[in-house]
Design an enzyme around this catalytic site. Structure first.
Site, PDB file in Angstrom:
ATOM      1  N   ASP A 130       3.327  -4.243   7.823  1.00 52.84           N
ATOM      2  CA  ASP A 130       2.058  -3.538   7.704  1.00 52.84           C
ATOM      3  C   ASP A 130       0.955  -4.586   7.888  1.00 52.84           C
ATOM      4  O   ASP A 130       0.719  -5.405   6.998  1.00 52.84           O
ATOM      5  CB  ASP A 130       1.988  -2.894   6.305  1.00 52.84           C
ATOM      6  CG  ASP A 130       0.621  -2.337   5.981  1.00 52.84           C
ATOM      7  OD1 ASP A 130      -0.316  -2.534   6.784  1.00 52.84           O
ATOM      8  OD2 ASP A 130       0.482  -1.720   4.910  1.00 52.84           O
ATOM      9  N   HIS A 163       0.874  -1.173   0.000  1.00 53.37           N
ATOM     10  CA  HIS A 163       0.000   0.000   0.000  1.00 53.37           C
ATOM     11  C   HIS A 163       0.914   1.227   0.000  1.00 53.37           C
ATOM     12  O   HIS A 163       2.038   1.155   0.516  1.00 53.37           O
ATOM     13  CB  HIS A 163      -0.826  -0.051   1.290  1.00 53.37           C
ATOM     14  CG  HIS A 163      -1.872   0.996   1.437  1.00 53.37           C
ATOM     15  ND1 HIS A 163      -1.593   2.279   1.834  1.00 53.37           N
ATOM     16  CD2 HIS A 163      -3.214   0.946   1.268  1.00 53.37           C
ATOM     17  CE1 HIS A 163      -2.715   2.973   1.908  1.00 53.37           C
ATOM     18  NE2 HIS A 163      -3.718   2.185   1.568  1.00 53.37           N
ATOM     19  N   CYS A 202      -4.766   2.587  -3.576  1.00 59.50           N
ATOM     20  CA  CYS A 202      -3.533   3.082  -2.939  1.00 59.50           C
ATOM     21  C   CYS A 202      -2.383   2.101  -3.128  1.00 59.50           C
ATOM     22  O   CYS A 202      -1.547   1.941  -2.227  1.00 59.50           O
ATOM     23  CB  CYS A 202      -3.733   3.374  -1.453  1.00 59.50           C
ATOM     24  SG  CYS A 202      -5.011   4.564  -1.122  1.00 59.50           S
ATOM     25  N   LYS A 240      -9.845  -1.092  10.862  1.00 53.94           N
ATOM     26  CA  LYS A 240      -9.902  -2.288  10.001  1.00 53.94           C
ATOM     27  C   LYS A 240     -10.173  -3.529  10.848  1.00 53.94           C
ATOM     28  O   LYS A 240     -10.126  -4.648  10.356  1.00 53.94           O
ATOM     29  CB  LYS A 240      -8.592  -2.470   9.248  1.00 53.94           C
ATOM     30  CG  LYS A 240      -8.130  -1.234   8.501  1.00 53.94           C
ATOM     31  CD  LYS A 240      -8.057  -1.430   7.030  1.00 53.94           C
ATOM     32  CE  LYS A 240      -7.282  -0.299   6.388  1.00 53.94           C
ATOM     33  NZ  LYS A 240      -7.855   0.106   5.113  1.00 53.94           N
ATOM     34  N   GLN A 280      -4.262  -5.163   6.850  1.00 52.20           N
ATOM     35  CA  GLN A 280      -5.260  -6.066   6.256  1.00 52.20           C
ATOM     36  C   GLN A 280      -5.262  -7.442   6.904  1.00 52.20           C
ATOM     37  O   GLN A 280      -5.994  -8.319   6.465  1.00 52.20           O
ATOM     38  CB  GLN A 280      -5.020  -6.205   4.742  1.00 52.20           C
ATOM     39  CG  GLN A 280      -5.292  -4.951   3.940  1.00 52.20           C
ATOM     40  CD  GLN A 280      -6.752  -4.527   3.982  1.00 52.20           C
ATOM     41  OE1 GLN A 280      -7.655  -5.314   4.299  1.00 52.20           O
ATOM     42  NE2 GLN A 280      -7.006  -3.271   3.660  1.00 52.20           N
TER      43      GLN A 280
HETATM   44  N1  PMP Z   1      -1.764  -0.714   4.522  1.00 51.54           N
HETATM   45  C1  PMP Z   1      -2.734  -1.431   3.970  1.00 51.54           C
HETATM   46  C2  PMP Z   1      -2.398  -2.784   3.419  1.00 51.54           C
HETATM   47  C3  PMP Z   1      -4.026  -0.926   3.895  1.00 51.54           C
HETATM   48  O1  PMP Z   1      -4.984  -1.638   3.312  1.00 51.54           O
HETATM   49  C4  PMP Z   1      -4.297   0.350   4.443  1.00 51.54           C
HETATM   50  C5  PMP Z   1      -5.694   0.937   4.414  1.00 51.54           C
HETATM   51  N2  PMP Z   1      -6.244   1.066   3.158  1.00 51.54           N
HETATM   52  C6  PMP Z   1      -3.251   1.063   5.024  1.00 51.54           C
HETATM   53  C7  PMP Z   1      -1.999   0.499   5.055  1.00 51.54           C
HETATM   54  C8  PMP Z   1      -3.435   2.421   5.597  1.00 51.54           C
HETATM   55  O2  PMP Z   1      -4.238   2.371   6.723  1.00 51.54           O
HETATM   56  P1  PMP Z   1      -4.784   3.732   7.379  1.00 51.54           P
HETATM   57  O3  PMP Z   1      -5.428   4.481   6.268  1.00 51.54           O
HETATM   58  O4  PMP Z   1      -5.750   3.255   8.414  1.00 51.54           O
HETATM   59  O5  PMP Z   1      -3.598   4.442   7.943  1.00 51.54           O
END
Ligand code: PMP
Length: 401
Positions: free
Chosen positions: A194, A117, A359, A220, A197
């Protein structure tokens, strides 16, 4: 299964029963979590680590109890290894800045994967640029797995950081974190995971993963937005500098200088998201009550049902052919129809999905497309919803034909 805890699931959308297939963006929030946040504002509503009066002490006690609860939740050794952040993005940026600037130097290498991401890619790009380090991006195989031999070949004694997602938010691929961490540690690299997910689907186990830093977001995992967790091994946190300065993170301040507290408070400048931490605690309780085993049983069924629903002419699903390799996330396209048109047509039929590059632009480009439609589920979804989603896809294909 506990659907009544999520009132949104009983709504209609565009005169159709609402189907929420966007849990990878944010999971729904059950009543006990909403109540915990409301209770804080109604009955406590004081700042933490500041006041000596009873109510303020109560807030501090609860805030710190959630820290211990979070440590237990991910099997961390100590509560002091848990830093509350505003989310995954904040945690990853904090590591890239606070730890990276001190420990990654000119000519050093940072290894990430094509699955990242943007929030686990761009902070490392920026670090590489600041420090004149080299960023290596490891590709994926045709079935959406990490290219293991490329990963191994990229590691060297120059590697200072391996930053990897536990689960791809586009493909649902689950990465072998324990194996990745062992390989990275063999060259003395720090491992940053990270887990955004992962946390709604399977347990984060700090001991089993042996990662140096792990970031995730409460929103999440059925908790509120604006709060998250950064786990760091004690010895790594000792190598990290604060990136934000201000109230409650200092030890002593003179007119010209200041000294800082150790972790975790030294990394939590300013008034934190106290209500969010109350909500996070309630979300951990909620997850414990449901149980990851029950979640996985239901999600295996959903994965299979989604795969069946998408098994139609002119539908391309990205990633593995094995439905259980998707961790509740299916990215797909309909031949000749723009993903945003598909998402709009599905919305008209009551189905909420996301369209775009999610993203993860480099990954989407590598798939040979500019965007995909993404359907992502939580344990609260049903097999019947998957079947209705399949019919909605059929209707979309007919509409655009
Ligand atoms: N990493 C991953 C794999 C994600 O799916 C997301 C959320 N879309 C994020 C990071 C970022 O999370 P946040 O927007 O809650 O900071």
């Amino acid at each position: 299964m506990k659907r009544n805890d999520f009132p949104i699931l009983t709504e209609t959308m565009n005169d159709e029963p609402f189907i929420y297939f966007d849990s990878a963006a944010t999971s729904l929030t059950p009543e006990p979590v909403v109540n915990a946040i409301r209770d804080y504002y109604r009955n406590v509503n004081t700042n933490v680590h500041r006041g000596v009066y009873t109510l303020a002490a109560q807030a501090t006690e609860h805030y710190e109890a959630v820290r211990q609860q979070t440590a237990d939740f991910i099997h961390a050794d100590k509560a002091n290894e848990i830093i509350f952040t505003s989310g995954t993005t904040a945690g990853l940026n904090q590591v890239a800045r606070g730890w990276g600037d001190l420990n990654v130097h000119a000519g050093d290498e940072i290894v990430v994967t094509l699955m990242e991401h943007h929030s686990n890619l761009v902070p490392w790009q920026q670090l590489a640029q600041r420090q004149h380090a080299v960023l290596k991006v490891i590709g994926i195989t045709a079935d959406g797995q990490l290219d293991w031999s490329a990963f191994q070949a990229a590691l060297s004694h120059q590697t200072k950081v391996v930053a990897v997602t536990a689960v791809s938010n586009v493909l649902g691929t689950r990465n072998p974190i324990t194996k990745i961490a062992a390989a990275a540690h063999a060259v003395n690299a720090a491992v940053v995971v990270d887990a955004a997910q992962a946390v709604a689907h399977f347990p984060i186990d700090v001991q089993a993963w042996n990662a140096d830093f792990i970031a995730f977001s409460a929103h999440k995992m059925f908790g509120p937005t604006g709060v998250g967790v950064l786990y760091g091994k004690t010895e790594r946190l000792q190598e990290m500098a604060p990136t934000q300065f201000g109230g409650e993170m200092i030890e002593d301040v003179t007119q010209q200088t200041a000294t800082f507290k150790a972790a975790p408070l030294g990394f939590e400048a300013g008034t934190p998201n106290i209500a969010g931490v109350y909500g996070l605690g309630a979300a951990i309780d909620y997850l414990a009550q449901i149980g990851y085993e029950a979640i996985q049983t239901q999600e295996h069924k959903l994965d299979q049902a989604l795969k069946a629903a998408l098994d139609q002419p002119d539908v391309t699903v990205y990633g593995s052919n094995n439905p259980f390799a998707h961790t509740g996330v299916f990215s797909f396209n309909l031949t000749g129809i723009h993903p945003h048109d598909v998402a709009t047509a599905l919305d008209q039929q009551g189905v909420a999905v996301r369209a775009g590059h999610h993203c993860a632009e480099p990954l989407t480009e590598a798939l040979g497309v500019h965007a995909t439609v993404r359907a992502s589920v939580g344990f609260y979804n049903t097999i019947d919803e998957c079947a209705r989603f399949g019919h909605a896809i059929q209707a979309t294909r007919r509409f655009f034909a």
